[in-house]
Design a protein around this motif. Structure first.
Motif, short mmCIF file in Angstrom:
data_model
loop_
_atom_site.label_atom_id
_atom_site.label_comp_id
_atom_site.label_asym_id
_atom_site.label_seq_id
_atom_site.Cartn_x
_atom_site.Cartn_y
_atom_site.Cartn_z
N PRO A 53 0.80 -1.23 0.00
CA PRO A 53 0.00 0.00 0.00
C PRO A 53 0.84 1.28 0.00
N GLU A 54 2.08 1.20 0.45
CA GLU A 54 2.93 2.39 0.53
C GLU A 54 3.89 2.53 -0.64
N ARG A 55 4.22 1.44 -1.31
CA ARG A 55 5.30 1.46 -2.29
C ARG A 55 5.09 0.42 -3.37
N ILE A 89 -0.53 1.74 -6.63
CA ILE A 89 -0.64 2.04 -5.20
C ILE A 89 -1.82 2.98 -4.91
N VAL A 90 -2.18 3.82 -5.86
CA VAL A 90 -3.38 4.63 -5.66
C VAL A 90 -4.60 3.71 -5.62
N LEU A 94 -7.58 3.09 -2.49
CA LEU A 94 -8.91 3.66 -2.61
C LEU A 94 -9.99 2.65 -2.22
N PRO A 95 -11.09 3.12 -1.66
CA PRO A 95 -12.20 2.21 -1.38
C PRO A 95 -12.89 1.79 -2.68
N ALA A 96 -13.74 0.78 -2.59
CA ALA A 96 -14.41 0.22 -3.78
C ALA A 96 -15.30 1.23 -4.49
N GLU A 126 -0.04 10.42 5.05
CA GLU A 126 -1.07 11.45 4.90
C GLU A 126 -1.84 11.28 3.59
N GLN A 127 -1.13 10.96 2.51
CA GLN A 127 -1.81 10.74 1.23
C GLN A 127 -2.73 9.53 1.31
N ILE A 128 -2.27 8.47 1.94
CA ILE A 128 -3.09 7.26 2.07
C ILE A 128 -4.34 7.56 2.89
N GLU A 129 -4.19 8.30 3.97
CA GLU A 129 -5.34 8.65 4.81
C GLU A 129 -6.34 9.49 4.03
#
Length: 170
Positions: A53-55, A89-90, A94-96, A126-129
């Motif tokens: 998820p990060e990389r 990774i984007v 992201l949610p469904a 922060e981007q993931i959140e």
């Protein structure tokens, strides 16, 4: 009490299932499945060396079908590995009910590349959140591309947006 659990995207479900497999086959399995869904990824012969998820790291061998007229990896194929590394990774975060969309892709070709290429992309916490909490938005996903000699023949700026999958009814 309402169910507030966020439904996982198809990519996240595939990732979670692959993560349960032996580590040695995870990149190959993810590459195969991703290539079946994202046809150009499979056609070009891209493969994940890493996807979390990060990389992510996407690899492209310098083979005849992706070469330019001077035997190097074609400029468009260089863009493809960047788009694939950042987009994966984007999409994974992201949610469904959100759809990822490439908004801007800036590529500066700095020097001639040598051999195979790797694109490494990463997101901040922060981007993931933000992707998990905002129904729509955009992020610039950091990405570095290196060739077989460890040089960085291109610089990229990849901006990804996401929007709700279903448009609100008027």
């Amino acid at each position: 009490m309402a169910n507030t659990a966020v439904k996982k995207s198809m990519l996240r479900n595939v990732y979670d299932r692959c993560s349960a497999m032996p580590e040695s086959i995870q990149p190959r399995l993810l590459s195969f499945i991703f290539g079946r869904v994202v046809k150009f990824f499979g056609t070009a012969g891209l493969r994940f060396e890493l996807l979390t998820p990060e990389r992510s790291i996407v690899f492209l061998a310098n083979r005849k079908k992706v070469q330019n007229h001077i035997g190097g990896i074609h400029a468009v194929a260089m863009g493809l590995i960047c788009e694939s590394a950042t987009g994966a990774i984007v999409g994974l975060n992201l949610p469904a009910d959100a759809t990822p969309v490439i908004k801007s892709m800036q590529i500066d070709y700095l020097k001639r590349a040598s051999g195979a290429m790797r694109a490494e992309a990463w997101l901040t916490a922060e981007q993931i959140e933000l992707m998990k909490s905002a129904p729509k938005g955009e992020v610039e996903v950091a990405c570095t591309v290196t060739d077989e000699d460890g040089k960085e023949p291109i610089e990229v700026a990849m901006i990804w947006a996401w929007v709700p999958s279903k448009r609100p009814e008027k």
